[in-house]
Each structure stands twice: as C-alpha cells, then as structure tokens.
Design a protein around this motif. Structure first.
Motif, PDB file in Angstrom:
ATOM      1  N   PRO A   1       0.815  -1.226   0.000  1.00 19.38           N
ATOM      2  CA  PRO A   1       0.000   0.000   0.000  1.00 19.38           C
ATOM      3  C   PRO A   1       0.847   1.274   0.000  1.00 19.38           C
ATOM      4  O   PRO A   1       0.441   2.284  -0.582  1.00 19.38           O
ATOM      5  N   ALA A   2       2.016   1.224   0.623  1.00 18.28           N
ATOM      6  CA  ALA A   2       2.859   2.427   0.651  1.00 18.28           C
ATOM      7  C   ALA A   2       3.435   2.725  -0.733  1.00 18.28           C
ATOM      8  O   ALA A   2       3.582   3.887  -1.124  1.00 18.28           O
ATOM      9  N   MET A   3       3.742   1.668  -1.489  1.00 17.00           N
ATOM     10  CA  MET A   3       4.205   1.859  -2.877  1.00 17.00           C
ATOM     11  C   MET A   3       3.070   2.438  -3.724  1.00 17.00           C
ATOM     12  O   MET A   3       3.267   3.406  -4.457  1.00 17.00           O
ATOM     13  N   PHE A   4       1.887   1.832  -3.609  1.00 21.08           N
ATOM     14  CA  PHE A   4       0.753   2.342  -4.396  1.00 21.08           C
ATOM     15  C   PHE A   4       0.437   3.787  -4.018  1.00 21.08           C
ATOM     16  O   PHE A   4       0.251   4.645  -4.897  1.00 21.08           O
ATOM     17  N   ALA A   5       0.385   4.070  -2.720  1.00 23.66           N
ATOM     18  CA  ALA A   5       0.053   5.439  -2.294  1.00 23.66           C
ATOM     19  C   ALA A   5       1.084   6.428  -2.839  1.00 23.66           C
ATOM     20  O   ALA A   5       0.726   7.509  -3.326  1.00 23.66           O
ATOM     21  N   SER A   6       2.360   6.061  -2.798  1.00 30.26           N
ATOM     22  CA  SER A   6       3.415   6.956  -3.293  1.00 30.26           C
ATOM     23  C   SER A   6       3.245   7.217  -4.794  1.00 30.26           C
ATOM     24  O   SER A   6       3.338   8.353  -5.261  1.00 30.26           O
ATOM     25  N   ARG A   7       3.010   6.147  -5.529  1.00 25.02           N
ATOM     26  CA  ARG A   7       2.868   6.285  -6.989  1.00 25.02           C
ATOM     27  C   ARG A   7       1.636   7.124  -7.330  1.00 25.02           C
ATOM     28  O   ARG A   7       1.652   7.954  -8.242  1.00 25.02           O
ATOM     29  N   LYS A   8       0.564   6.938  -6.571  1.00 25.12           N
ATOM     30  CA  LYS A   8      -0.674   7.696  -6.834  1.00 25.12           C
ATOM     31  C   LYS A   8      -0.511   9.170  -6.458  1.00 25.12           C
ATOM     32  O   LYS A   8      -1.073  10.050  -7.119  1.00 25.12           O
ATOM     33  N   ILE A   9       0.236   9.444  -5.390  1.00 23.24           N
ATOM     34  CA  ILE A   9       0.494  10.846  -5.010  1.00 23.24           C
ATOM     35  C   ILE A   9       1.306  11.531  -6.106  1.00 23.24           C
ATOM     36  O   ILE A   9       1.025  12.679  -6.485  1.00 23.24           O
ATOM     37  N   ILE A  10       2.296  10.823  -6.651  1.00 28.26           N
ATOM     38  CA  ILE A  10       3.096  11.399  -7.740  1.00 28.26           C
ATOM     39  C   ILE A  10       2.230  11.585  -8.994  1.00 28.26           C
ATOM     40  O   ILE A  10       2.306  12.612  -9.671  1.00 28.26           O
ATOM     41  N   ASP A  11       1.388  10.615  -9.283  1.00 27.75           N
ATOM     42  CA  ASP A  11       0.470  10.747 -10.428  1.00 27.75           C
ATOM     43  C   ASP A  11      -0.385  12.004 -10.289  1.00 27.75           C
ATOM     44  O   ASP A  11      -0.540  12.781 -11.225  1.00 27.75           O
ATOM     45  N   ARG A  12      -0.938  12.163  -9.095  1.00 25.04           N
ATOM     46  CA  ARG A  12      -1.923  13.235  -8.882  1.00 25.04           C
ATOM     47  C   ARG A  12      -1.268  14.608  -8.802  1.00 25.04           C
ATOM     48  O   ARG A  12      -1.812  15.598  -9.289  1.00 25.04           O
ATOM     49  N   PHE A  13      -0.104  14.684  -8.145  1.00 20.71           N
ATOM     50  CA  PHE A  13       0.456  16.003  -7.835  1.00 20.71           C
ATOM     51  C   PHE A  13       1.810  16.292  -8.501  1.00 20.71           C
ATOM     52  O   PHE A  13       2.314  17.405  -8.386  1.00 20.71           O
ATOM     53  N   GLY A  14       2.424  15.301  -9.145  1.00 16.08           N
ATOM     54  CA  GLY A  14       3.741  15.510  -9.753  1.00 16.08           C
ATOM     55  C   GLY A  14       3.656  15.880 -11.221  1.00 16.08           C
ATOM     56  O   GLY A  14       2.577  16.070 -11.769  1.00 16.08           O
ATOM     57  N   ASN A  15       4.846  16.002 -11.846  1.00 17.17           N
ATOM     58  CA  ASN A  15       4.877  16.337 -13.281  1.00 17.17           C
ATOM     59  C   ASN A  15       5.532  15.228 -14.094  1.00 17.17           C
ATOM     60  O   ASN A  15       6.183  15.493 -15.089  1.00 17.17           O
ATOM     61  N   GLY A  16       5.428  13.991 -13.640  1.00 15.19           N
ATOM     62  CA  GLY A  16       5.995  12.871 -14.388  1.00 15.19           C
ATOM     63  C   GLY A  16       7.499  12.743 -14.203  1.00 15.19           C
ATOM     64  O   GLY A  16       8.115  13.503 -13.470  1.00 15.19           O
ATOM     65  N   GLY A  17       8.093  11.748 -14.853  1.00 18.31           N
ATOM     66  CA  GLY A  17       9.539  11.568 -14.838  1.00 18.31           C
ATOM     67  C   GLY A  17      10.083  10.796 -13.652  1.00 18.31           C
ATOM     68  O   GLY A  17      11.264  10.466 -13.636  1.00 18.31           O
ATOM     69  N   LEU A  18       9.258  10.493 -12.654  1.00 19.61           N
ATOM     70  CA  LEU A  18       9.752   9.754 -11.485  1.00 19.61           C
ATOM     71  C   LEU A  18       9.267   8.311 -11.526  1.00 19.61           C
ATOM     72  O   LEU A  18       8.184   8.024 -12.033  1.00 19.61           O
ATOM     73  N   ASP A  19      10.096   7.426 -10.975  1.00 22.94           N
ATOM     74  CA  ASP A  19       9.589   6.102 -10.643  1.00 22.94           C
ATOM     75  C   ASP A  19       9.757   5.933  -9.129  1.00 22.94           C
ATOM     76  O   ASP A  19      10.323   6.801  -8.471  1.00 22.94           O
TER      77      ASP A  19
END
Ligand code: AGV
Ligand code: CA
Length: 311
Positions: free
Chosen positions: A44-62
């Motif tokens: 869940p911590a991996m999913f939450a992190s990826r979803k936070i980046i999806d929602r609030f980031g500008n791409g380019g991260l894994d």
C-alpha cells in the motif's frame, strides 16, 4: 537554483504527506523516491506513493521498493496507516496508476540515481537508514555525490519514543528499527542533519491544526492534509504512545525552508546493543551531527499549509 533531493520514506501518514509537499516546493528537484517497509506495509505504501506522484507531480519519477529488513519491527497498527491513505478517493479518481515501479531495489536505486544526477544530491530519509547503509557498503564512493543527509531520527533526551519490552525507552523508532544501519552511516563522511524528537515534540497533531485544515478544505491540497491526518490520533489531554507528531513533515519542511528551525552541533554515537539499542548519545569524541532542536511552530504550520494550497 533548485536543490536535488532523493527521498527514502517508510509510508507513514507523515511520510506520504512529506512526498506530497516535496512535489510542491519551487526550490526542490525531486530526483528519486523509495519506500522501505518499516513503519508501513510495502504494497500500500508503494501504491500510495505512486498515486500521489500521479496526482500532484509532473511525471519523470519512478518509485523504488526496498527489500531491507530491520531488527526491531514496528507495531502492526501503525504499519496499517498506508492502507488508509492508499484507499483515499482523491488518489483513486483516475482509476489507474501511471508512475512506474523502479526496476531496482531501493539500495541500488539510490546508487544509480546519485550517479546519474548532475552535481550533488541531498538525501532526505524519514524512515530507518538501512537502504543508505547498504548502498554505502556496496559503493562507498557515492559519498562524493551526497550534499548532506537530512534524517528524521534520534534524540538526545532521556525519553525516546520506543515503548517496547526489553527496551529502556531512550531510543527514537527510526534508529531502533535498524541501529546498525545508523551506526554505519555515522561511520561515513556524510554531513548529517538530524531532525530529532527535541524539535518534533514541538509539533504534535492538535485539534486546532485539524480545525484549520477543515476550515480551509476548499483547497484540494488542504483537504488532503485533513483527510490523511484524520487517520491518526491527535494530542488532546496528554501524550500517549500513539499520539501523532508531524515528525517527517517537519524534516521535509526543513529541507524546503531552514529558517523555520534552530540547529546545534553535537558529537554523538549510536548504541547498537542491549536495552538502549537505537539510542543516540552525546560523546566528546563522537561524530558531529547537526541537531534541529527548536522550531517556530506557527511558521511551520503556515509553511506546510500554504504549500498544500498550491495543489
Ligand atoms: O519516530 C517517528 C517516526 C517518523 O518517521 N515514525 C513515525 C514517523 O513517520 C515512527 C513512530 C513513532 N511513534 C509513532 C510512529 C506513532 N504513534 N504512530 C506511527 N508511527
Ligand atoms: Ca517515517
């Protein structure tokens, strides 16, 4: 100029809020993110992190997953928090997860990212130091690529926040989970800024803070703060073992704005054995660490709430 930040966290509510805030700092270039299953469950911590980046980031991260294991596990109730954040409708509106999982485990991801990033990088750790210790064992030369380590960990007070059998209560949890890892990093030449319990004790989650976020929930980012901090117990009458402080958020705010706090240099070592394991102690011949021991509480809460309004 923007500071390069590599963020390794352990999926607590304040770790995930820290990720959210980093994505809104104008002076920060987030170069990498990793999750260690210490005060969380990994999935869940991996999913939450990826979803936070999806929602609030500008791409380019894994996001890299850690395969590290600690000596002293966190209580299950605390580790559950990542499931609640991951389930928030705000993070699941799109119905998909775009930000990929990195193809390497966290301790190798950090080496690759430091080497691939031009100039130096500040390491921000809001969980135990296991991945950094392992990275240093494999490739000690990465030290040259590190600007400094900013770590939420430790205390020089009598009272830590570990209340476990066979322990004397003097340690802070992020050190206690893997004391040897902290000792390994202490042995390195990396500059260390420690956001210790001295300062985090000054920023408990209190009801007035919750009320402020509720009043300003028309901002989607402030609503996100309120929703996340609804999952954890506030300080009302007195502090208990489960009372929540803004430990990691203060650490992250320090990276974005060092004017919020006061810092003092202390020579110290890490105890790795026995009833005080995970305790950080002052010793004249110890290695210097820069300890954040005081914070302007109101300025800190203003800073993080204003950042959240940018979402
Ligand atoms: O010791 C503080 C660290 C921080 O990195 N974590 C929580 C923060 O993410 C462990 C912890 C101590 N007390 C806790 C903790 C509590 N009452 N609930 C959850 N985690
Ligand atoms: Ca944490």
């Amino acid at each position: 100029m923007k500071k390069n930040i590599y963020f390794n966290h352990d999926g607590g509510v304040d770790d995930l809020i820290s990720l959210f805030l980093l994505l809104h700092m104008d002076n920060v270039e987030l170069t990498g993110v990793a999750v260690i299953p210490a005060d969380c469950y990994l999935e869940p911590a991996m999913f939450a992190s990826r979803k936070i980046i999806d929602r609030f980031g500008n791409g380019g991260l894994d996001v890299a997953a850690s395969n590290s294991r600690g000596k002293n596990p966190f209580p299950k109730d605390w580790r559950m928090h990542a499931f609640y954040v991951d389930a928030l409708p705000l993070l699941n509106e799109s119905g998909k997860v775009v930000t990929p999982v990195a193809d390497k485990p966290a301790h190798l991801h950090i080496i690759d990212t430091l080497r691939a990033t031009e100039g130096k990088t500040t390491l921000l750790f809001t969980g135990p130091l296991t991945d950094l210790a392992r990275a240093l064992d494999i490739d000690p030369a990465i030290e040259e690529k590190v600007e400094r380590l900013v770590w939420m960990g430790g205390t020089f007070r009598e009272a830590g926040n570990v209340h476990e059998p066979e322990h004397d209560g003097t340690a802070e949890w992020n050190v206690f989970w893997d004391p040897e890892a902290a000792a390994r990093v202490w042995d390195s030449g990396i500059e260390i800024d420690l956001v210790a319990l001295e300062s985090t004790n000054q920023v408990p989650l209190t009801l007035d803070v919750r009320e402020r976020w509720a009043a300003e929930r028309k901002h989607i980012g402030v609503d996100f703060l309120g929703q996340c901090y609804a999952m954890v117990p506030p300080l009302v009458h007195f502090s208990t073992n489960s009372t929540y402080y803004l430990w990691d958020v203060l650490t992250t705010a320090f990276v974005g704005n060092s004017d919020l706090v006061k810092v003092q240099t202390i020579n110290s070592m890490v105890i790795t054995e026995g009833a005080s394991q995970g305790r950080t102690v002052e010793t004249a011949d110890g290695r210097p660490v820069h300890v954040v021991y005081d914070v302007n509480r109101d300025a800190f809460f203003d800073y993080m709430t204003e950042l959240a309004k940018k979402a």
